[in-house]
Design an enzyme around this catalytic site. Structure first.
Site, PDB file in Angstrom:
ATOM      1  N   TYR A 142       0.820  -1.220   0.000  1.00  0.00           N
ATOM      2  CA  TYR A 142       0.000   0.000   0.000  1.00  0.00           C
ATOM      3  C   TYR A 142       0.849   1.263   0.000  1.00  0.00           C
ATOM      4  CZ  TYR A 142      -4.087  -2.910   1.051  1.00  0.00           C
ATOM      5  OH  TYR A 142      -5.090  -3.854   1.005  1.00  0.00           O
ATOM      6  N   LYS A 193       3.880 -15.601   1.974  1.00  0.00           N
ATOM      7  CA  LYS A 193       3.875 -16.411   0.760  1.00  0.00           C
ATOM      8  C   LYS A 193       5.315 -16.545   0.257  1.00  0.00           C
ATOM      9  CE  LYS A 193       0.542 -17.407  -2.731  1.00  0.00           C
ATOM     10  NZ  LYS A 193       0.526 -18.837  -2.467  1.00  0.00           N
ATOM     11  N   ASP A 225      -2.646 -18.148   1.732  1.00  0.00           N
ATOM     12  CA  ASP A 225      -3.872 -18.669   1.101  1.00  0.00           C
ATOM     13  C   ASP A 225      -4.448 -19.799   1.944  1.00  0.00           C
ATOM     14  OD1 ASP A 225      -1.459 -19.829   0.366  1.00  0.00           O
ATOM     15  OD2 ASP A 225      -2.130 -20.468  -1.614  1.00  0.00           O
ATOM     16  N   ASP A 249      -5.116  -7.143   5.730  1.00  0.00           N
ATOM     17  CA  ASP A 249      -6.356  -6.467   5.344  1.00  0.00           C
ATOM     18  C   ASP A 249      -7.409  -7.517   4.974  1.00  0.00           C
ATOM     19  OD1 ASP A 249      -8.091  -4.474   4.658  1.00  0.00           O
ATOM     20  OD2 ASP A 249      -6.963  -3.749   2.927  1.00  0.00           O
ATOM     21  N   ASP A 253     -10.737  -9.250   7.453  1.00  0.00           N
ATOM     22  CA  ASP A 253     -12.147  -9.186   7.028  1.00  0.00           C
ATOM     23  C   ASP A 253     -12.772 -10.585   6.973  1.00  0.00           C
ATOM     24  OD1 ASP A 253     -12.159  -6.473   6.886  1.00  0.00           O
ATOM     25  OD2 ASP A 253     -12.929  -6.359   4.834  1.00  0.00           O
TER      26      ASP A 253
END
Ligand code: NAD
Length: 369
Positions: A142, A193, A225, A249, A253
């Site tokens: 970001y 990852k 994942d 992020d 959620d």
């Protein structure tokens, strides 16, 4: 009675409706002789853009720096969809996090017993759930440069975001995760990852090294994942999950939905402690956004913001017993059957924002009686 400097940033959408419940709570604590709050209120996001042409002003930033803690509800909404990228409401929030150095984002996913059947998972999978996601907040993709869309010679466009982490950035977020795990179930899962990303390779290496300083904490590594899959398969296997900005992020959620509603989940964002003053910048926010679809109706769920204040009690004001008391009052109001529309079952009676706030204050009063 100690006085704490609390900056209130309602932001946009349902923010101003919800902040009224915080103001009621602040009055309650003062009148009950528990704690006093010197509160200031300032604009951020779209509201600040409308008033000053910028989503974050120097004045708001100074108030935030001076405060013991900042409580922000949410920014954004369709009204500002067309404003330049760097003046969007979200730019104000990202800018504030960055300016305050809030590198550690703590997002608990706790299932209130009365809401176990509101989860999209089976109640037995979430009953008693208490997981904490520790997300790196001011690095990664970001913020990494270059971040641009360029037009190539053949007229095609190319968009670039840059995922970037340094040893220091990974080390300090890892330490936060290990320290918090010490006060919990003593397990840290690091999600990255490393099979596909260089930042993942460095992330795993640094977290492993930091983990050696915490022999009492069990450390596991997981591909992000798989972590997403495991959160919806068997969330109670996790205690503390530490991960980067983008992955955090998304995972937080996903974790949010295991508990039933975005409207009940708090978060804390913490900066480094200044060795000279012992003070750390801190901002507390609900996980949800500005909910433009219900703005102005007075029906938003205030629990996530009230629970964010409870996190401020724990992490900024050193009032852990008040944090517990407020959480119990929230659980108590829910146990009595009070439901805002977002957590009600079809056909169930609902209360509005103000009624939910009042019920929580009533439960607090009962706990003091
Ligand atoms: P959202 O969280 O605002 O809303 C998603 C859904 O959840 C909506 O149906 C909404 O009504 C409901 N909801 C959210 N909070 C609720 C509450 N307290 N009580 C009852 N229902 C609630 O997410 P979105 O719709 O994707 O985004 C709307 C705006 O909020 C966008 O502009 C987005 O950029 C912004 N946003 C801001 C933040 C932030 O400030 N931290 C976070 C997420 C989204």
């Amino acid at each position: 009675m100690k006085t704490y400097k609390l900056l209130l940033l309602p932001g946009d959408g349902i923010g101003p409706e919800i902040i009224g419940e915080i103001e009621k709570l602040v009055r309650f604590y003062r009148e009950a002789g528990i704690a006093d709050f010197a509160t200031e209120k300032a604009l951020i996001g779209g509201a600040s853009y409308d008033a000053y042409g910028a989503p974050l002003t120097g004045k708001t930033l100074k108030l935030a720096r001076d405060a013991d803690a900042v409580l922000l509800v949410a920014v954004g909404g369709p009204k500002w969809a067309g404003v330049p990228f760097d003046k969007r409401p979200e730019a104000g929030l990202l800018g504030l996090r960055k300016a305050l150095g809030l590198f550690a984002n703590l997002r608990p996913a706790i299932c209130y017993p009365a809401l176990a059947d509101a989860s999209s998972l089976k109640p037995e999978l979430v009953q008693g759930l208490d997981m904490l996601i520790v997300r790196e907040l001011i690095g990664g993709v970001y913020f990494g440069e270059p971040k641009e869309i360029v037009t190539l010679e053949n007229g095609e466009k190319r968009a670039v975001d840059t995922q970037l982490y340094t040893t220091h950035e990974i080390e300090r977020i890892a330490r936060v995760a290990f320290e918090l795990a010490r006060k919990r179930a003593k397990r840290v899962t690091s999600a990255e990852k490393h099979n596909a990303m260089k930042t993942g390779v460095l992330w795993k290496e640094v977290v492993t090294r930091v983990g050696a300083d915490y022999p009492d904490i069990e450390l596991n590594h997981i591909f992000v994942d798989n972590c997403g899959m495991q959160i919806v398969r068997r969330p109670k296997q996790f205690d503390v999950i530490v991960t980067d900005n983008l992955f955090g992020d998304i995972l937080s959620d996903v974790a949010a939905m295991t508990t039933g509603s975005l409207g009940i989940l708090p978060s804390a964002s913490l900066g480094e402690t200044d060795p000279a003053t012992g003070k750390a910048n801190a901002m507390y926010e609900p996980v949800h956004g500005s909910a433009p679809d219900i703005t102005g109706k007075g029906i938003a769920n205030p629990i996530a913001t009230l629970s964010s204040l409870s996190m401020a009690f724990r992490y900024s004001f050193d009032l852990p017993e008040e944090s517990d008391r407020l959480e119990k009052a929230i659980a108590g109001a829910l146990a009595k059957g009070l439901r805002t529309a977002d957590i009600a079952k079809p056909g169930e009676a609902t209360v509005n924002t103000s009624q939910m706030g009042d019920a929580i204050i009533a439960a607090l009063k009962e706990s003091l009686a």
